[in-house]
Design a protein around this motif. Structure first.
Motif, PDB file in Angstrom:
ATOM      1  N   UNK A   1       4.669   2.020  -1.115  1.00 56.71           N
ATOM      2  CA  UNK A   1       5.063   3.110  -2.003  1.00 56.71           C
ATOM      3  C   UNK A   1       5.134   4.372  -1.163  1.00 56.71           C
ATOM      4  N   UNK A   2       6.324   4.980  -1.006  1.00 50.19           N
ATOM      5  CA  UNK A   2       6.432   6.147  -0.126  1.00 50.19           C
ATOM      6  C   UNK A   2       5.876   7.413  -0.765  1.00 50.19           C
ATOM      7  N   UNK A   3       5.115   8.153   0.013  1.00 49.12           N
ATOM      8  CA  UNK A   3       4.600   9.464  -0.374  1.00 49.12           C
ATOM      9  C   UNK A   3       4.984  10.429   0.737  1.00 49.12           C
ATOM     10  N   UNK A   4       5.459  11.617   0.381  1.00 51.04           N
ATOM     11  CA  UNK A   4       5.861  12.600   1.379  1.00 51.04           C
ATOM     12  C   UNK A   4       5.011  13.854   1.249  1.00 51.04           C
ATOM     13  N   UNK A   5       4.447  14.279   2.373  1.00 52.81           N
ATOM     14  CA  UNK A   5       3.735  15.548   2.434  1.00 52.81           C
ATOM     15  C   UNK A   5       4.673  16.598   3.000  1.00 52.81           C
ATOM     16  N   UNK A   6       4.902  17.647   2.239  1.00 54.75           N
ATOM     17  CA  UNK A   6       5.853  18.695   2.606  1.00 54.75           C
ATOM     18  C   UNK A   6       5.190  19.700   3.539  1.00 54.75           C
ATOM     19  N   UNK A   7       5.077  19.309   4.778  1.00 59.12           N
ATOM     20  CA  UNK A   7       4.553  20.114   5.864  1.00 59.12           C
ATOM     21  C   UNK A   7       5.027  19.421   7.142  1.00 59.12           C
TER      22      UNK A   7
ATOM     23  N   UNK B   1       0.814  -1.207   0.000  1.00 58.31           N
ATOM     24  CA  UNK B   1       0.000   0.000   0.000  1.00 58.31           C
ATOM     25  C   UNK B   1       0.856   1.268   0.000  1.00 58.31           C
ATOM     26  N   UNK B   2       0.376   2.357  -0.587  1.00 58.72           N
ATOM     27  CA  UNK B   2       1.046   3.649  -0.430  1.00 58.72           C
ATOM     28  C   UNK B   2       1.023   4.076   1.032  1.00 58.72           C
ATOM     29  N   UNK B   3       2.142   4.656   1.494  1.00 57.07           N
ATOM     30  CA  UNK B   3       2.249   5.126   2.877  1.00 57.07           C
ATOM     31  C   UNK B   3       2.751   6.567   2.849  1.00 57.07           C
ATOM     32  N   UNK B   4       1.995   7.456   3.461  1.00 56.29           N
ATOM     33  CA  UNK B   4       2.298   8.880   3.443  1.00 56.29           C
ATOM     34  C   UNK B   4       2.903   9.323   4.769  1.00 56.29           C
ATOM     35  N   UNK B   5       3.927  10.190   4.699  1.00 56.75           N
ATOM     36  CA  UNK B   5       4.560  10.730   5.895  1.00 56.75           C
ATOM     37  C   UNK B   5       4.850  12.216   5.700  1.00 56.75           C
ATOM     38  N   UNK B   6       4.536  13.036   6.718  1.00 54.64           N
ATOM     39  CA  UNK B   6       4.878  14.453   6.710  1.00 54.64           C
ATOM     40  C   UNK B   6       6.356  14.635   7.087  1.00 54.64           C
ATOM     41  N   UNK B   7       6.905  15.800   6.774  1.00 53.98           N
ATOM     42  CA  UNK B   7       8.332  16.027   7.053  1.00 53.98           C
ATOM     43  C   UNK B   7       8.578  16.644   8.422  1.00 53.98           C
TER      44      UNK B   7
ATOM     45  N   UNK C   1      16.264  14.864  -2.453  1.00 54.49           N
ATOM     46  CA  UNK C   1      17.593  14.299  -2.716  1.00 54.49           C
ATOM     47  C   UNK C   1      17.937  13.205  -1.711  1.00 54.49           C
ATOM     48  N   UNK C   2      17.489  13.377  -0.475  1.00 58.86           N
ATOM     49  CA  UNK C   2      17.821  12.392   0.560  1.00 58.86           C
ATOM     50  C   UNK C   2      17.076  11.077   0.338  1.00 58.86           C
ATOM     51  N   UNK C   3      15.866  11.163  -0.194  1.00 55.62           N
ATOM     52  CA  UNK C   3      15.051   9.972  -0.413  1.00 55.62           C
ATOM     53  C   UNK C   3      14.730   9.846  -1.907  1.00 55.62           C
ATOM     54  N   UNK C   4      15.687   9.430  -2.705  1.00 51.36           N
ATOM     55  CA  UNK C   4      15.493   9.421  -4.158  1.00 51.36           C
ATOM     56  C   UNK C   4      14.434   8.444  -4.640  1.00 51.36           C
ATOM     57  N   UNK C   5      14.044   7.491  -3.807  1.00 47.61           N
ATOM     58  CA  UNK C   5      12.988   6.564  -4.207  1.00 47.61           C
ATOM     59  C   UNK C   5      11.598   7.138  -3.975  1.00 47.61           C
ATOM     60  N   UNK C   6      11.501   8.291  -3.322  1.00 46.49           N
ATOM     61  CA  UNK C   6      10.206   8.937  -3.150  1.00 46.49           C
ATOM     62  C   UNK C   6       9.922   9.745  -4.412  1.00 46.49           C
ATOM     63  N   UNK C   7       8.889   9.372  -5.111  1.00 49.20           N
ATOM     64  CA  UNK C   7       8.569  10.050  -6.358  1.00 49.20           C
ATOM     65  C   UNK C   7       7.236  10.805  -6.297  1.00 49.20           C
ATOM     66  N   UNK C   8       6.632  10.856  -5.144  1.00 45.28           N
ATOM     67  CA  UNK C   8       5.339  11.533  -5.007  1.00 45.28           C
ATOM     68  C   UNK C   8       5.379  12.487  -3.816  1.00 45.28           C
ATOM     69  N   UNK C   9       5.198  13.760  -4.091  1.00 46.11           N
ATOM     70  CA  UNK C   9       5.254  14.792  -3.060  1.00 46.11           C
ATOM     71  C   UNK C   9       3.983  15.637  -3.095  1.00 46.11           C
ATOM     72  N   UNK C  10       3.427  15.877  -1.903  1.00 45.38           N
ATOM     73  CA  UNK C  10       2.266  16.745  -1.740  1.00 45.38           C
ATOM     74  C   UNK C  10       2.742  18.020  -1.051  1.00 45.38           C
TER      75      UNK C  10
END
Length: 420
Positions: free
Chosen positions: A85-91, A46-52, A135-144
């Motif tokens: 699948x890593x997803x990062x929320x930029x907040x 499953x996709x997994x989302x994490x804030x920064x 750059x630190x997580x090059x396998x993360x291709x989805x950013x919110x």
């Protein structure tokens, strides 16, 4: 230490149905319990989302140019080990970007501080931080980009500061694309609030239904971003089925029709960009922010109905906000039991729903119409593919319904998957 990152070659914004890690998750606790969760998740990917910043991770840049990704590393590492699948929320933003003091020890973790946006003179600094994360997580291709317009409110005009958010969004979008043009970027992660349909002030005259009327200021903010963005690979919204007054109109199941109406409107505005729901809620919280008013069967049934409604509105991805707790055995609405003891980390009914839904309705699947007996239409909600039919009993009693030409027995609030 982070596990190795293998960059995906993905060039399309396909993600699917997953969840967001919150303050407590399975990256901490008993090793046995966290392994239970890793094993669960590895079966589904499953996709997994994490804030920064916040929601389980620390201040990523306590001093300008000095980074601290220890806790973020741990979460990303967990996502990798669990096959998600890593997803990062930029907040959210470090204190020094929003008028506070620099330094990890000076970080203000109060809700009001966390929900403060960077000041305009630090928008470029935030974009630089976003690029550093990529750059630190090059396998993360989805950013919110950002979360719910937090801190972007124009007091003098009593409306969203959509100009400010869009300026930040555009800077971040450009910065991420410079890191890697294949990175997928989306926004505006705007709360699509609704009000009682009888309300006149700031109520949309066009986007409304028995579930309520959309707040016009939310539609205005979305329209400005959509017109002035430099680009987007997908579009992100969030919100509840209930109104701002916590009313479920006309009832908790029919209230989910809002997700269909809002989704169709967004897709029309964005020329069918892939639609994500970053958060979606079907059950109003109490004064402490807890959702304990329903049985788990009731909760899962309304949740399933909400997910059905999102797909019918054109959504291809959604993230369940996992309300995980640190310890104990009682965890209403959670995906798995708390991981503080070796016996924890066991799948709960909500996990079964979200993971199965993600498996059966991945992006691009669409949905099919199946016949439901006329007398049964008000009782059940249905979503189908060529292979399966998801049926939800919306009544607190056992029923027999005719779905897809078959007679189906359903317990109170039962969620059932039928093979076609």
């Amino acid at each position: 230490m982070l596990t190795s990152a293998t960059p995906s070659e993905q060039t399309k914004p396909d993600v699917g149905w997953g969840f967001t890690h919150t303050q407590y998750s399975a990256d901490e606790g008993s090793g046995t319990a966290t392994t239970h969760v890793e094993d669960l998740l590895s079966r589904t990917g499953m996709p997994e989302n994490q804030h920064i910043m916040g929601w389980g991770v620390g201040n990523p840049e306590p001093v300008k140019g000095r980074y601290d990704f220890k806790r973020m590393d741990r979460r990303i590492d967990f996502i990798r080990k669990s096959g998600g699948t890593p997803v990062v929320t930029l907040c959210c933003a470090p204190d020094w970007m929003k008028g506070g003091q620099a330094g990890a020890d000076n970080t203000d973790w109060s809700q009001s501080a966390l929900e403060t946006a960077p000041t305009p003179d630090h928008f470029k600094d935030f974009a630089t931080l976003a690029a550093t994360v990529a750059k630190r997580y090059p396998d993360v291709r989805h950013f919110v980009v950002w979360n719910e317009f937090k801190g972007f409110w124009n007091n003098s005009k009593a409306r969203w500061d959509y100009e400010g958010y869009t300026e930040l969004y555009n800077l971040v979008y450009k910065a991420l694309k410079q890191v890697n043009p294949k990175i997928m970027v989306g926004g505006p992660y705007l709360v699509m609030d609704s009000v009682d349909p009888r309300r006149k002030q700031d109520a949309s005259t066009t986007l409304r239904g028995t579930w309520g009327a959309m707040e016009q200021q939310a539609l205005d903010a979305f329209s400005y971003w959509n017109k002035n963005k430099v680009g987007a690979d997908f579009v992100v919204v969030d919100g509840p089925g209930y109104t701002k007054d916590d009313d479920l109109l006309p009832d908790e199941f029919a209230a989910t029709d809002k997700f269909t109406a809002v989704g169709a409107w967004v897709r029309q505005q964005t020329h069918d960009l892939p639609l994500w729901w970053a958060e979606y809620y079907v059950e109003p919280a109490d004064g402490n922010g807890d959702r304990k008013g329903w049985t788990e069967d009731h909760r899962v049934a309304v949740q399933a109905t909400g997910m059905i409604a999102m797909v019918k509105g054109g959504a291809s991805s959604g993230f369940y906000w996992n309300p995980e707790v640190e310890k104990g055995t009682d965890c209403p609405g959670c995906l798995w039991t708390p991981t503080d003891t070796a016996g924890g980390g066991k799948a709960l009914p909500m996990y079964d729903l979200v993971s199965r839904f993600g498996k059966e309705f991945p992006p691009g699947t669409g949905h099919r119409t199946v016949p439901v007996a006329k007398d049964d239409v008000p009782k059940v909600r249905v979503l189908a593919t060529d292979k399966v039919v998801l049926v939800v009993n919306t009544l607190d009693r056992t029923i027999s319904a005719q779905v897809d030409g078959k007679r189906v027995e359903l317990k109170a609030y039962e969620v059932k998957w039928l093979q076609r």
